[in-house]
Design a protein around this motif. Structure first.
Motif, PDB file in Angstrom:
ATOM      1  N   GLU A 118      15.005  -6.236  10.418  1.00  0.00           N
ATOM      2  CA  GLU A 118      14.074  -5.179  10.839  1.00  0.00           C
ATOM      3  C   GLU A 118      12.799  -5.291  10.010  1.00  0.00           C
ATOM      4  N   ARG A 150      11.532  -3.358   7.929  1.00  0.00           N
ATOM      5  CA  ARG A 150      11.690  -2.928   6.529  1.00  0.00           C
ATOM      6  C   ARG A 150      12.239  -4.050   5.641  1.00  0.00           C
ATOM      7  N   HIS A 151      12.841  -5.066   6.256  1.00  0.00           N
ATOM      8  CA  HIS A 151      13.459  -6.130   5.463  1.00  0.00           C
ATOM      9  C   HIS A 151      12.471  -7.155   4.903  1.00  0.00           C
ATOM     10  N   ASP A 197      11.814  -7.474   1.234  1.00  0.00           N
ATOM     11  CA  ASP A 197      12.972  -7.832   0.404  1.00  0.00           C
ATOM     12  C   ASP A 197      12.930  -9.339   0.128  1.00  0.00           C
ATOM     13  N   TRP A 227       2.617  -3.562   3.543  1.00  0.00           N
ATOM     14  CA  TRP A 227       3.609  -2.595   3.043  1.00  0.00           C
ATOM     15  C   TRP A 227       3.772  -1.449   4.046  1.00  0.00           C
ATOM     16  N   ASN A 228       2.635  -0.958   4.565  1.00  0.00           N
ATOM     17  CA  ASN A 228       2.685   0.118   5.566  1.00  0.00           C
ATOM     18  C   ASN A 228       3.404  -0.340   6.833  1.00  0.00           C
ATOM     19  N   SER A 278       5.781  -2.386   7.081  1.00  0.00           N
ATOM     20  CA  SER A 278       7.236  -2.481   6.888  1.00  0.00           C
ATOM     21  C   SER A 278       7.947  -1.169   7.229  1.00  0.00           C
ATOM     22  N   ALA A 279       7.184  -0.094   7.382  1.00  0.00           N
ATOM     23  CA  ALA A 279       7.779   1.200   7.745  1.00  0.00           C
ATOM     24  C   ALA A 279       7.850   1.418   9.260  1.00  0.00           C
ATOM     25  N   PRO A 338       9.223   1.159  12.913  1.00  0.00           N
ATOM     26  CA  PRO A 338      10.653   1.028  13.252  1.00  0.00           C
ATOM     27  C   PRO A 338      11.085  -0.266  13.952  1.00  0.00           C
TER      28      PRO A 338
END
Length: 313
Positions: free
Chosen positions: A225, A227-228, A231, A267-268, A270-271, A273
């Motif tokens: 997703e 958000r990953h 990582d 970064w934004n 990554s939020a 959905p």
């Protein structure tokens, strides 16, 4: 009736592309132009072509694709043959100018290796986009306008029939990806400045398209997703399959400090959905932040293949 089959598909008067956007008020001409419609159509067609596909998947590789990769390999070899020079300033190594002068001299010959004999007249026109795609030799900088010139170069090769519809995946995964590798090597070797960078508010100092096509690759991925991608472990394990993650890896190699600080826009993102939302958002952002910005588009060149004339309805 047989002579027609042998005749070149284009009875076209090729021309050396030139600048047409000289003032902010000329931007309206660009947005109405055939060039804009064709360029955007090309970007979106490739966006669909790579949707849900890994870089490592199977796809057709035609002879022109192989020749384009060979051309990029030549540019890469020239970097090795032109090491950076000792100079007081850390950025903008002047050896880049030597490297660029070689491309400037050889561009038409390089392009002639990719296009068939009956289209030889197109080489000078198409070569301009290749020369524009590697950065500016005066400022020793590189940015999304140069990247756009490379996409325009590929778009022109499609318009003269060198690249075909079934080359779509290879255009992105083989040619454009190799182009990115060479550009990253240029950026590192000659410490090139970002052109027209918006600093922390920009998506990335140098590229934009691999984020668009890279997010399309990840649409409907079973477990990755948005958000990953912040990582490190996920990036290290999957970057060879996905252009988007390859870009993230390069950023983290080049920049120090917390990701949220040096790459705030990403970064934004990554939020967000889903990857399809990321993809749509990036296409909107690309139009607004790159294609509709005068400092970027003032350098774009128009010829017979990407004309400034308004779209034929």
């Amino acid at each position: 009736g047989t002579s027609e089959e042998v005749a070149p598909p284009l009875q076209q008067n090729f021309m050396i592309p030139k600048k047409e956007i000289n003032m902010v008020s000329d931007m309206a001409k660009w947005k109405r132009s055939q060039a804009y419609a064709d360029y955007m159509g090309f970007i979106l067609t490739l966006n669909e072509g790579v949707r849900g596909k890994k870089l490592t998947c199977e796809y057709k590789v035609s002879e022109p694709i192989e020749k384009l990769v060979a051309l990029l390999n030549t540019l890469d070899r020239w970097i090795d043959e032109t090491p950076p020079v000792d100079q007081p300033s850390r950025f903008g190594n002047k050896a880049f100018r030597t490297w660029y002068a070689k491309l400037d001299q050889e561009a038409e010959k390089l392009v002639a290796t990719v296009i068939p004999k009956h289209l030889a007249d197109a080489a000078p026109e198409v070569a301009v986009y290749l020369k524009e795609s590697v950065g500016n030799s005066t400022r020793i900088d590189y940015g999304t306008g140069h990247e756009a010139a490379f996409a325009a170069f590929l778009c022109c090769l499609c318009k003269i029939g060198v690249l075909r519809v079934d080359d779509q995946m290879a255009i992105v995964f083989k040619v454009f990806n190799r182009y990115l590798e060479v550009m990253r090597k240029l950026q590192k070797t000659y410490r090139m400045e970002p052109a027209g960078s918006q600093g922390v508010w920009g998506l990335d100092d140098f590229q934009f398209l691999p984020f668009i096509w890279g997010s399309s690759q990840l649409i409907d991925h079973p477990n990755l997703e948005p958000r990953h991608f912040v990582d490190e472990k996920v990036v290290n394990e999957n970057h060879k399959d996905f252009m988007f993650l390859e870009c993230i890896l390069f950023i983290t190699e080049m920049k120090t400090g917390p990701f949220a600080e040096h790459s705030n826009q990403l970064w934004n993102i990554s939020a967000v959905p889903s990857w399809s939302k990321v993809n749509q958002g990036l296409i909107r952002m690309y139009k607004a932040e790159c294609l509709e910005k005068f400092p970027v588009i003032q350098h774009f060149k128009f010829g017979s293949l990407l004309p400034i004339q308004p779209v034929m309805s």
